[in-house]
Design an enzyme around this catalytic site. Sequence first.
Site, PDB file in Angstrom:
ATOM      1  N   LYS A 125       0.835  -1.196   0.000  1.00  0.00           N
ATOM      2  CA  LYS A 125       0.000   0.000   0.000  1.00  0.00           C
ATOM      3  C   LYS A 125       0.880   1.260   0.000  1.00  0.00           C
ATOM      4  CE  LYS A 125      -3.812   1.886   2.733  1.00  0.00           C
ATOM      5  NZ  LYS A 125      -4.559   1.753   3.997  1.00  0.00           N
ATOM      6  N   ASP A 148      -3.922  -8.855 -11.765  1.00  0.00           N
ATOM      7  CA  ASP A 148      -4.320 -10.262 -11.675  1.00  0.00           C
ATOM      8  C   ASP A 148      -5.523 -10.368 -10.735  1.00  0.00           C
ATOM      9  OD1 ASP A 148      -2.427 -11.492 -13.345  1.00  0.00           O
ATOM     10  OD2 ASP A 148      -0.881 -11.343 -11.800  1.00  0.00           O
ATOM     11  N   GLN A 150      -6.259 -11.990  -8.120  1.00  0.00           N
ATOM     12  CA  GLN A 150      -6.044 -12.040  -6.668  1.00  0.00           C
ATOM     13  C   GLN A 150      -5.613 -10.700  -6.058  1.00  0.00           C
ATOM     14  OE1 GLN A 150      -4.281 -13.610  -8.958  1.00  0.00           O
ATOM     15  NE2 GLN A 150      -2.087 -13.562  -8.534  1.00  0.00           N
ATOM     16  N   TYR A 155      -5.977  -3.262  -5.137  1.00  0.00           N
ATOM     17  CA  TYR A 155      -5.927  -2.011  -5.916  1.00  0.00           C
ATOM     18  C   TYR A 155      -7.211  -1.207  -5.755  1.00  0.00           C
ATOM     19  CZ  TYR A 155      -1.584  -3.613  -7.993  1.00  0.00           C
ATOM     20  OH  TYR A 155      -0.293  -4.025  -8.174  1.00  0.00           O
TER      21      TYR A 155
END
Lengths: 175, 175
Positions: A125, A148, A150, A155
């Site tokens: 983060k 992706d 996972q 995000y």
Amino acid sequence: MIFWKLFFNSNKKTRLEKNTDSQNILLIRNLNNKNKIYNIYLSTTKNINLYELEKLCDSVGWVKRPLKKVKIALENSFLTISLFYYNENKKKLIGFARVTSDNSFNATIWDVVIHPDFQGQGLGKELMKQVIKKLRIYDISTITLFADPQVIKFYRHLGFIIDPDGVKGMFWYPL
Amino acid sequence: MIFWKLFFNSNKKTRLEKNTDSQNILLIRNLNNKNKIYNIYLSTTKNINLYELEKLCDSVGWVKRPLKKVKIALENSFLTISLFYYNENKKKLIGFARVTSDNSFNATIWDVVIHPDFQGQGLGKELMKQVIKKLRIYDISTITLFADPQVIKFYRHLGFIIDPDGVKGMFWYPL
């Protein structure tokens, strides 16, 4: 060693440090990991040890890439960000991200990685926040990435949006 | 004027021409448009008239952008491709695309535009094929873009795939 410290404008107590090879290094976190204290630093220097980077990418199971191509990619990235700690004066790379950009309107973030031993502690983060902060200095307003499945949630929490107004990420691969 | 022609390796009869300002210019099509013949050329020079480019983007209804920022974006694009014809020795820009890249692994295509008067005649397809061809010369294998809903079909026909293995295009915008 010429060494100076400066308090950085942030909620957390962070410092901007400058060392002899004139890299800007920012202390972003004092981390307690398995009862060991780590000072985690962030740097935007492109002087990255390619073998260390390969080891880091290997730790999260990424496909091996020719170092020659990695070198070219780093040189031609608009921004590279490394996270590391010092072990006996040697940098230990534990996080990385890089960005391609036209330096004006758009940027695309690639190769975001945190070493498994240091995941789940907010470093990813922090890394992403620093990427965005640096891109905003250049007034780059379209910041993109390809996530992706996972890591989509990760995000999303940072404010990234999937398919805004139906805009779709598309890929072309050689046959 | 020093002027030479060379047959280009393609299915269609195309020529590589070199003019005095040493730009590589490729004749890609003899187009019959409303009973007028146009020789459509392709060039990768970055010496692009910013007002012409603005006019072209305006013709498809794009939001106006500061020319200063457009200039920086072109300078820092890995590749720019223009389509144009000559009218009384003056270039008339009718198509454009540009690419950001790390020159090694990834590329992202931006600002793909064909003037409405010249749409529906395969020029967009030809433009994109040339973009891909030039990226493949650099062995760049991940070619990406963000497609508005109305052009997804166009890119699909060119071999672009939406969300391969669930990978999602994500955007971050300033608040």
